[in-house]
Motif scaffolding. Structure first.
Motif, PDB file in Angstrom:
ATOM      1  N   HIS A  31      44.266 -14.880  -0.206  1.00 35.88           N
ATOM      2  CA  HIS A  31      43.739 -13.682   0.461  1.00 35.88           C
ATOM      3  C   HIS A  31      44.225 -13.691   1.910  1.00 35.88           C
ATOM      4  O   HIS A  31      44.346 -14.762   2.506  1.00 35.88           O
ATOM      5  CB  HIS A  31      42.210 -13.706   0.490  1.00 35.88           C
ATOM      6  CG  HIS A  31      41.578 -13.790  -0.864  1.00 35.88           C
ATOM      7  ND1 HIS A  31      41.133 -12.680  -1.536  1.00 35.88           N
ATOM      8  CD2 HIS A  31      41.326 -14.844  -1.665  1.00 35.88           C
ATOM      9  CE1 HIS A  31      40.622 -13.059  -2.711  1.00 35.88           C
ATOM     10  NE2 HIS A  31      40.732 -14.367  -2.814  1.00 35.88           N
TER      11      HIS A  31
ATOM     12  N   ASP B 124      41.584  -8.610  -2.399  1.00 40.21           N
ATOM     13  CA  ASP B 124      42.336  -9.641  -3.114  1.00 40.21           C
ATOM     14  C   ASP B 124      43.837  -9.458  -2.930  1.00 40.21           C
ATOM     15  O   ASP B 124      44.590  -9.355  -3.890  1.00 40.21           O
ATOM     16  CB  ASP B 124      41.926  -9.658  -4.590  1.00 40.21           C
ATOM     17  CG  ASP B 124      40.480 -10.086  -4.740  1.00 40.21           C
ATOM     18  OD1 ASP B 124      39.591  -9.344  -4.276  1.00 40.21           O
ATOM     19  OD2 ASP B 124      40.217 -11.172  -5.265  1.00 40.21           O
TER      20      ASP B 124
ATOM     21  N   HIS C   6      42.163  -6.027 -10.434  1.00 44.01           N
ATOM     22  CA  HIS C   6      42.897  -7.093 -11.131  1.00 44.01           C
ATOM     23  C   HIS C   6      41.950  -7.799 -12.107  1.00 44.01           C
ATOM     24  O   HIS C   6      40.735  -7.585 -12.078  1.00 44.01           O
ATOM     25  CB  HIS C   6      43.521  -8.093 -10.158  1.00 44.01           C
ATOM     26  CG  HIS C   6      42.536  -8.854  -9.306  1.00 44.01           C
ATOM     27  ND1 HIS C   6      41.618  -8.231  -8.496  1.00 44.01           N
ATOM     28  CD2 HIS C   6      42.330 -10.182  -9.144  1.00 44.01           C
ATOM     29  CE1 HIS C   6      40.904  -9.143  -7.866  1.00 44.01           C
ATOM     30  NE2 HIS C   6      41.299 -10.339  -8.247  1.00 44.01           N
TER      31      HIS C   6
ATOM     32  N   HIS D 125      34.759  -8.935   0.525  1.00 46.71           N
ATOM     33  CA  HIS D 125      35.203 -10.168  -0.151  1.00 46.71           C
ATOM     34  C   HIS D 125      35.118 -11.381   0.788  1.00 46.71           C
ATOM     35  O   HIS D 125      36.010 -12.228   0.832  1.00 46.71           O
ATOM     36  CB  HIS D 125      36.639  -9.987  -0.676  1.00 46.71           C
ATOM     37  CG  HIS D 125      36.938 -10.787  -1.916  1.00 46.71           C
ATOM     38  ND1 HIS D 125      37.110 -12.147  -1.891  1.00 46.71           N
ATOM     39  CD2 HIS D 125      37.106 -10.426  -3.211  1.00 46.71           C
ATOM     40  CE1 HIS D 125      37.369 -12.585  -3.112  1.00 46.71           C
ATOM     41  NE2 HIS D 125      37.360 -11.547  -3.937  1.00 46.71           N
TER      42      HIS D 125
ATOM     43  N   ASP E  26      35.753 -12.721 -11.287  1.00 45.93           N
ATOM     44  CA  ASP E  26      34.805 -12.142 -10.314  1.00 45.93           C
ATOM     45  C   ASP E  26      34.964 -10.633 -10.169  1.00 45.93           C
ATOM     46  O   ASP E  26      34.149  -9.988  -9.507  1.00 45.93           O
ATOM     47  CB  ASP E  26      34.903 -12.849  -8.945  1.00 45.93           C
ATOM     48  CG  ASP E  26      36.273 -12.752  -8.294  1.00 45.93           C
ATOM     49  OD1 ASP E  26      37.286 -12.878  -9.010  1.00 45.93           O
ATOM     50  OD2 ASP E  26      36.338 -12.560  -7.063  1.00 45.93           O
ATOM     51  N   HIS E  27      35.973 -10.046 -10.805  1.00 47.93           N
ATOM     52  CA  HIS E  27      36.174  -8.594 -10.728  1.00 47.93           C
ATOM     53  C   HIS E  27      36.017  -7.899 -12.080  1.00 47.93           C
ATOM     54  O   HIS E  27      35.949  -6.680 -12.152  1.00 47.93           O
ATOM     55  CB  HIS E  27      37.559  -8.291 -10.147  1.00 47.93           C
ATOM     56  CG  HIS E  27      37.667  -8.730  -8.721  1.00 47.93           C
ATOM     57  ND1 HIS E  27      37.571  -7.870  -7.658  1.00 47.93           N
ATOM     58  CD2 HIS E  27      37.800  -9.965  -8.193  1.00 47.93           C
ATOM     59  CE1 HIS E  27      37.663  -8.561  -6.528  1.00 47.93           C
ATOM     60  NE2 HIS E  27      37.802  -9.833  -6.824  1.00 47.93           N
TER      61      HIS E  27
HETATM   62 ZN   LIG Z   1      38.155 -11.684  -5.954  1.00 46.37          ZN
END
Ligand SMILES: [Zn+2]
Length: 257
Positions: free
Chosen positions: A205, A174, A74, A227, A78-79
């Motif tokens: 989450h 996520d 996604h 995560h 942070d990704h």
């Molecule tokens: Zn994340």
């Protein structure tokens, strides 16, 4: 196939600027968590799942492998925030090939916004070869079949993320909710990497309580938690969880059939 956990931290990392180590033991290096990403090494090539802001140091720690493709879960910072570093890595050869990047149409818009300079007309060779994927429509990377699964990244079903099944392995981070179709698609997996950020609560989450219910339902042989936030101490989790469910740590390698 082999997985290397490039990072297993939450969006803020552990330690975080605001929370430090929280409930995690600062003396255990396994509690130092960069942002979540994974390297999948296969006979079909090396595939990186997500490129957070630390992807450069994560790939250097992995021995600077040649990257054949990137797959995104996604379009959160942070990704995706470190994608620019892949552009630099590609420029290192005399004849850089555009890097295949797999993501949904919606995430492509975010990707183009983030890397707007890489898509300017003055760049002669395109740096990224964008390939759109859709939930529940299998695609392949050099022959490796990958099945994308729709995930909801919040309780209101407004934010979509993508989980991936590859043979009997699945990577689901996520995620807060899934449709029946998603659970159905995970049936029969043997190894599951699952994003669990907190022991309880969490609007975005699944928490550990929910994860245990999902694990009971899917019944994989092995589950690895990723995560993980500042309330998820490595040793505490190892003591508390049954042996087939383990927290991961940055740099951990897992052999997969
Ligand atoms: Zn994340």
């Amino acid at each position: 196939m082999k997985v290397r956990i490039l990072g297993c931290g939450p969006s803020y990392g552990v330690p975080s600027l605001s929370r430090g180590y929280g409930e995690c033991n600062p003396n255990n290096p396994k509690n130092i968590r960069l942002r979540t990403a994974m390297l999948l090494t296969t006979e079909y090539g090396n595939i990186v799942f997500d490129t957070g802001p630390e992807i450069r140091q994560q790939l250097i720690a992995a021995g600077t492998p040649k990257i054949d493709a990137v797959v995104y879960t996604h379009a959160h910072y942070d990704h995706m925030g470190g994608a620019e570093d892949l552009r630099k890595a590609l420029g290192n050869t005399d004849a850089p090939q555009p890097l295949p990047v797999y993501l949904t149409h919606t995430d492509e818009r975010e990707f183009r916004n983030l890397l707007y300079f890489a898509f300017k007309p003055i760049v002669d060779t395109p740096l990224f070869d964008i390939r759109n994927i859709k939930p529940y429509q299998e695609f392949d990377i050099n022959g490796l079949k990958i099945f994308p699964i729709k995930q909801y990244h919040d309780i209101n079903n407004t934010n979509i993320s993508i989980g991936y099944r590859i043979k009997d392995f699945a990577y689901s981070t996520d995620v807060k909710k899934m449709d029946e179709e998603g659970f159905e698609a995970l049936k029969g997996i043997k190894t599951w990497i699952l994003g669990v950020t907190t022991p309880t609560q969490n609007p975005k989450h699944i928490n550990l309580e929910e994860a245990l219910e999902w694990i009971e339902r899917i019944k994989p042989q092995r589950v690895f938690l990723t995560h993980m936030g500042t309330r998820m101490d490595y040793d505490t989790l190892c003591q508390k969880l049954p042996p087939h469910i383990r927290p991961v740590y940055d740099g951990m390698e897992i052999d997969i059939e």
